[in-house]
Design a protein around this motif. Sequence first.
Motif, PDB file in Angstrom:
ATOM      1  N   ASP A  30       0.817  -1.220   0.000  1.00 53.00           N
ATOM      2  CA  ASP A  30       0.000   0.000   0.000  1.00 53.00           C
ATOM      3  C   ASP A  30       0.849   1.268   0.000  1.00 53.00           C
ATOM      4  OD1 ASP A  30      -2.327  -1.457  -0.007  1.00 53.00           O
ATOM      5  OD2 ASP A  30      -2.703  -1.243   2.143  1.00 53.00           O
ATOM      6  N   ALA A  31       1.968   1.253   0.693  1.00 48.66           N
ATOM      7  CA  ALA A  31       2.811   2.450   0.762  1.00 48.66           C
ATOM      8  C   ALA A  31       3.291   2.848  -0.633  1.00 48.66           C
ATOM      9  CB  ALA A  31       4.000   2.213   1.684  1.00 48.66           C
ATOM     10  N   LEU A  32       3.722   1.877  -1.420  1.00 46.70           N
ATOM     11  CA  LEU A  32       4.180   2.178  -2.772  1.00 46.70           C
ATOM     12  C   LEU A  32       2.999   2.550  -3.670  1.00 46.70           C
ATOM     13  CD1 LEU A  32       6.479   2.426  -4.774  1.00 46.70           C
ATOM     14  CD2 LEU A  32       6.277  -0.034  -5.213  1.00 46.70           C
ATOM     15  N   ASP A  33       1.897   1.829  -3.542  1.00 46.40           N
ATOM     16  CA  ASP A  33       0.707   2.160  -4.335  1.00 46.40           C
ATOM     17  C   ASP A  33       0.239   3.589  -4.066  1.00 46.40           C
ATOM     18  OD1 ASP A  33       0.690  -0.353  -5.477  1.00 46.40           O
ATOM     19  OD2 ASP A  33      -0.861  -1.145  -4.142  1.00 46.40           O
ATOM     20  N   ASN A  34       0.294   4.021  -2.799  1.00 50.90           N
ATOM     21  CA  ASN A  34      -0.105   5.377  -2.438  1.00 50.90           C
ATOM     22  C   ASN A  34       0.858   6.426  -2.976  1.00 50.90           C
ATOM     23  OD1 ASN A  34      -2.276   4.340  -1.015  1.00 50.90           O
ATOM     24  ND2 ASN A  34      -1.231   4.388   0.946  1.00 50.90           N
ATOM     25  N   LEU A  40       2.756   6.092  -5.904  1.00 54.67           N
ATOM     26  CA  LEU A  40       2.864   6.084  -7.369  1.00 54.67           C
ATOM     27  C   LEU A  40       2.219   7.276  -8.076  1.00 54.67           C
ATOM     28  CD1 LEU A  40       2.577   2.276  -8.186  1.00 54.67           C
ATOM     29  CD2 LEU A  40       4.618   3.732  -8.271  1.00 54.67           C
ATOM     30  N   PRO A  41       1.040   7.747  -7.674  1.00 53.28           N
ATOM     31  CA  PRO A  41       0.475   8.912  -8.373  1.00 53.28           C
ATOM     32  C   PRO A  41       1.388  10.143  -8.313  1.00 53.28           C
ATOM     33  CG  PRO A  41      -1.194   7.887  -7.000  1.00 53.28           C
ATOM     34  CD  PRO A  41       0.111   7.217  -6.674  1.00 53.28           C
ATOM     35  N   ASN A  80       1.689  14.570 -13.152  1.00 53.97           N
ATOM     36  CA  ASN A  80       1.087  15.015 -11.898  1.00 53.97           C
ATOM     37  C   ASN A  80       1.619  16.404 -11.544  1.00 53.97           C
ATOM     38  OD1 ASN A  80       0.420  15.462  -9.127  1.00 53.97           O
ATOM     39  ND2 ASN A  80       0.236  13.254  -8.831  1.00 53.97           N
ATOM     40  N   VAL A  81       0.713  17.355 -11.311  1.00 59.49           N
ATOM     41  CA  VAL A  81       1.135  18.716 -10.968  1.00 59.49           C
ATOM     42  C   VAL A  81       1.829  18.759  -9.608  1.00 59.49           C
ATOM     43  CG1 VAL A  81      -0.608  19.868 -12.383  1.00 59.49           C
ATOM     44  CG2 VAL A  81      -1.116  19.308  -9.994  1.00 59.49           C
ATOM     45  N   ASN A  82       1.611  17.749  -8.784  1.00 59.49           N
ATOM     46  CA  ASN A  82       2.270  17.648  -7.476  1.00 59.49           C
ATOM     47  C   ASN A  82       3.379  16.597  -7.495  1.00 59.49           C
ATOM     48  OD1 ASN A  82       0.499  19.526  -6.133  1.00 59.49           O
ATOM     49  ND2 ASN A  82      -1.070  17.934  -6.268  1.00 59.49           N
TER      50      ASN A  82
END
Length: 192
Positions: free
Chosen positions: A78-82, A84-85, A91-93
């Motif tokens: 989950d940490a990596l999945d969270n 990735l965006p 991604n502007v951020n």
Amino acid sequence: TDSHRTPGTHTTARTTTSNGKRSAKVDSPPMWTNNKDKDTCSFKAWLHQIKNKLEVNADHFDNDAAMQKYVEGRMGGDALDNLLPYLRKDNVNRITTKDELIEHLEETYSNPNEMEDAHDEFENLTMRTNNPAKKPTKDFHTFKTDFIRLAAEIGKPRSEWKACFYRRLTPRLADAVGSQFLDPKTGFNEFV
């Protein structure tokens, strides 16, 4: 190609070491997944180990991008999945540096109530039970370790540790060590 270097030194983007030798390699922290059943340490401990690795072994990384990729590589689940965006180019951020990544992880996973939680845990820490016929709630070693960790976490002055510790002992244990508690020459370490 590096005529500006002093002979006998090796320079990377992060450090200079004498005789061209790299720092002793620090072991990599475990993978961190944000899953209590899989992780072997807390986020706080994992991040501390990551920062140590990046600081001590800075000369093992060619640049900041390599450090960022290393941190990403120590994440999974989950940490990596969270994360990735925030790594997508559109991604502007978007996170583009190691420092931005560390800051993002701290904002996402650090407990904002950590100090309050530590105070609550310290206040509730005891070996005593409501029923004197029952066994203590913790064995002595676990109790002592928790006490020392929490006292340090909340910044309890060491001069107060002995009295705080004594009040949390089982009545039977408190009776057994009462004379050492009352002796002003006996410090916390000797007392425990």
